[in-house]
Design a protein around this motif. Structure first.
Motif, short mmCIF file in Angstrom:
data_model
loop_
_atom_site.label_atom_id
_atom_site.label_comp_id
_atom_site.label_asym_id
_atom_site.label_seq_id
_atom_site.Cartn_x
_atom_site.Cartn_y
_atom_site.Cartn_z
N LEU A 59 65.42 9.44 67.45
CA LEU A 59 64.88 8.57 68.68
C LEU A 59 65.14 7.14 68.42
CD1 LEU A 59 63.19 8.47 71.25
CD2 LEU A 59 61.20 8.05 69.54
N ARG A 60 65.23 6.87 67.07
CA ARG A 60 65.63 5.26 66.82
C ARG A 60 67.20 4.91 67.26
NH1 ARG A 60 65.29 0.53 67.68
NH2 ARG A 60 65.68 -1.10 65.91
N TRP A 61 67.89 5.99 66.71
CA TRP A 61 69.37 5.87 67.06
C TRP A 61 69.42 5.74 68.69
CZ3 TRP A 61 72.89 8.35 70.52
CH2 TRP A 61 73.85 7.77 70.36
N LEU A 103 58.60 13.56 74.44
CA LEU A 103 58.43 13.22 73.08
C LEU A 103 57.47 12.31 73.06
CD1 LEU A 103 59.89 13.62 70.26
CD2 LEU A 103 61.35 11.72 70.98
N GLY A 104 57.26 11.28 74.20
CA GLY A 104 56.49 10.25 74.14
C GLY A 104 54.96 10.81 74.14
N SER A 105 54.80 11.92 74.40
CA SER A 105 53.28 12.50 74.43
C SER A 105 52.98 13.03 73.18
CB SER A 105 53.28 13.83 75.35
OG SER A 105 54.03 15.11 74.99
N ARG A 106 53.76 12.83 72.23
CA ARG A 106 53.40 13.48 70.84
C ARG A 106 53.18 12.03 69.83
NH1 ARG A 106 55.56 18.55 69.82
NH2 ARG A 106 56.26 19.31 71.89
N ALA A 107 52.11 12.28 69.11
CA ALA A 107 51.82 11.18 68.04
C ALA A 107 52.86 10.66 67.19
CB ALA A 107 50.66 11.67 67.19
N VAL A 114 58.24 4.29 77.17
CA VAL A 114 58.86 2.90 77.66
C VAL A 114 60.28 3.06 77.79
CG1 VAL A 114 59.42 0.44 77.28
CG2 VAL A 114 57.25 1.39 76.52
N MET A 115 61.04 3.87 76.90
CA MET A 115 62.52 4.02 77.05
C MET A 115 62.72 5.16 78.31
SD MET A 115 63.09 4.96 72.86
CE MET A 115 64.67 5.57 73.24
N ALA A 116 62.06 5.92 78.74
CA ALA A 116 62.09 6.82 79.59
C ALA A 116 62.01 5.70 81.19
CB ALA A 116 61.23 7.95 79.89
N ARG A 117 61.28 5.07 81.02
CA ARG A 117 61.12 4.11 82.20
C ARG A 117 62.09 3.14 82.24
NH1 ARG A 117 56.35 2.91 85.40
NH2 ARG A 117 57.23 1.24 87.03
N LYS A 118 62.76 2.65 81.45
CA LYS A 118 64.00 1.77 81.21
C LYS A 118 64.90 2.55 82.01
CE LYS A 118 62.56 -1.45 77.73
NZ LYS A 118 62.81 -1.90 76.61
N ALA A 119 65.23 3.79 81.48
CA ALA A 119 66.40 4.69 81.96
C ALA A 119 66.27 4.81 83.42
CB ALA A 119 66.35 5.71 80.94
N ARG A 418 49.96 10.44 85.19
CA ARG A 418 50.33 9.38 85.97
C ARG A 418 50.06 8.05 84.95
NH1 ARG A 418 52.35 10.00 90.70
NH2 ARG A 418 52.31 11.95 91.84
N ALA A 419 50.80 7.23 85.18
CA ALA A 419 50.25 5.86 84.39
C ALA A 419 50.38 5.84 83.12
CB ALA A 419 48.95 5.24 84.93
N ALA A 420 51.01 6.68 82.40
CA ALA A 420 51.01 6.91 81.25
C ALA A 420 52.21 6.01 80.53
CB ALA A 420 51.59 8.38 80.65
N ILE A 421 53.01 5.59 81.46
CA ILE A 421 54.18 4.50 81.17
C ILE A 421 53.81 3.24 81.62
CG2 ILE A 421 56.50 3.92 81.51
CD1 ILE A 421 57.24 6.93 82.18
N PRO A 422 53.83 2.20 80.73
CA PRO A 422 53.30 0.76 81.10
C PRO A 422 53.92 0.38 82.26
CG PRO A 422 53.65 1.06 78.55
CD PRO A 422 54.26 2.36 79.29
#
Length: 426
Positions: A59-61, A103-107, A114-119, A418-422
């Motif tokens: 994910l960092r890559w 993936l963002g739903s996991r601890a 945030v990456m998903a919203r930007k994409a 909903r509203a999970a992404i800033p």
């Protein structure tokens, strides 16, 4: 990006010498000597920490690449020989969005939201009034991609991302509807397409476009989109052979009549994902022979599959596409999750162990670290000396499948739809 083929040693030597990178030479020689790559022994079940550590590095890559261009798109690949990123790739950025959301739903992976919203916002900015998406790979901020390239498969991949976002925020419903309508308007009555194709023929890997339409129709309560997807999958059934072979997965001009493993597994994925939404259509059973044949071939040979699938379901050539190996691991986990059986999980765990071993022995470039090489050996003609973003997407998908198999109940932390992404992230 080039077609897959065996690469002569002389060409490899020239490429390495011209780059001045002796570390590439050492890596290439080491991996060529190791080919054919043996399957790891049936493993003990990997620990949660081992799986999540590799997934976090991957994910960092992806995050570093997305930050590099600062537009929201994810670079197609990083080329170690040239020491540079390619431009952002709309197709694979699109179908990476559902992966990032899950993936963002996991601890420990919350930054993926945030990456998903930007994409998604970057892809919306590339949508025309007609609903199609500019699919060119071009370097920001202006690029020089020439005339608009509108590609059916790429638009279907982006539709997967738009639909996943539409389930979370109403603002993405309109882009989703317009893109789905564009695809359906271009479809023939028999369920296939003869326009906006990447190749001259209609490839079977477009089963993923069918799935994307089924998913969009279900999400938007638009049955005409759903039925368009079913028409496509029904039309492709005649290409699925009883022995597992799938016609229409070739690259033009490369091994005529022989499938490349990458689109071959795309086709399986399309049917499996559609089966999860429409379990009464027989889609799982349609591709079970292909999964069985690949699993049995691995067990019989004890080797990682080569990049090409012959009509008798043997695999061949002197390299493998690691992206396809990650895909195969992913569909194995998905199939068992659908069926409740344990037919493919052991195969998928072995494939993931192999991929993590490859990740442990890669180059020192900061832009390379954590990514999945396109091919093994590293110099093979499928994006030589590169790590690519679709390999990362499927490695992350398969990692989540492996975590689900390890801890079906505790592997994820639910978050609101909903509203999970800033809000306001661009």
């Amino acid at each position: 990006m080039g077609t897959p083929a065996d690469v002569p040693l002389a060409r490899t030597v020239y490429r390495i010498a011209s780059s001045g990178r002796m570390d590439l030479c050492r890596q290439t020689i080491k991996e060529r000597r190791a080919w054919p790559a043996p399957m790891p022994a049936p493993p003990d079940i990997a620990a949660h920490a081992e799986i999540t550590s590799a997934a976090r590095a991957m994910l960092r890559w992806v995050e570093r690449g997305q930050e590099f261009w600062a537009c929201g798109g994810i670079p197609a690949s990083y080329n170690a020989r040239k020491r540079r990123y390619d431009g952002p790739y709309p197709e694979t950025t699109g179908y990476s969005i559902p992966t990032l959301i899950e993936l963002g739903s996991r601890a420990g992976f919350r930054e993926a939201d945030v990456m998903a919203r930007k994409a998604a916002d970057w892809l919306v900015s590339r949508q025309s009034n007609a609903g199609d998406i500019r699919c060119n790979i071009e370097t920001p901020p202006t690029g020089d991609g020439g005339a608009d390239q509108i590609v059916l498969f790429d638009c279907g991949a982006i539709l997967q991302g738009f639909t996943a976002m539409a389930r979370r925020a109403d603002a993405y419903a309109d882009p989703t509807e317009r893109l789905a309508r564009f695809l359906v308007d271009a479809q023939r009555a028999d369920g296939l397409w003869d326009s906006y194709l990447a190749f001259e023929h209609f490839g079977s890997h477009n089963a993923l476009v069918a799935y994307a339409l089924i998913d969009a129709g279900s999400t938007l309560n638009a049955p005409h989109f759903t039925e368009a997807g079913h028409r496509c999958l029904n039309a492709l059934r005649g290409r699925l052979h009883k022995n597992g072979y799938i016609e229409g997965c070739e690259f033009p001009g490369v091994r005529q009549g022989v499938a490349f493993l990458h689109p071959f597994v795309y086709t399986i994925e399309g049917y499996l994902k559609a089966a999860a939404l429409a379990p009464d259509r027989g889609y799982f059973d349609a591709v079970r022979p292909a999964l069985d044949a690949l699993r049995d071939g691995i067990a019989r040979t004890g080797q990682i599959p080569g990049a090409f699938v012959q009509p008798d379901m043997s695999t061949s050539c002197s390299f493998t596409a690691l992206t396809a190996i990650a895909q195969l691991a992913d569909v194995g986990f998905r199939a068992d999750q659908l069926s409740g059986e344990n037919s493919y999980t052991d195969m998928s765990r072995q494939l993931m162990r192999f991929l993590r071993q490859v990740l442990d022995k890669t180059l020192t470039d900061a832009a390379w670290q954590g990514g999945l090489p396109s091919a093994y050996p590293i110099d093979a003609e499928y994006l030589p000396f590169c790590v690519n973003n679709w390999g990362a997407k499927y490695f992350l998908d398969a990692s989540m499948g492996e975590l689900n198999a390890l801890q079906p109940v505790l592997s994820s932390t639910p978050i609101p739809q909903r509203a999970a992404i800033p809000q306001g992230v661009t």
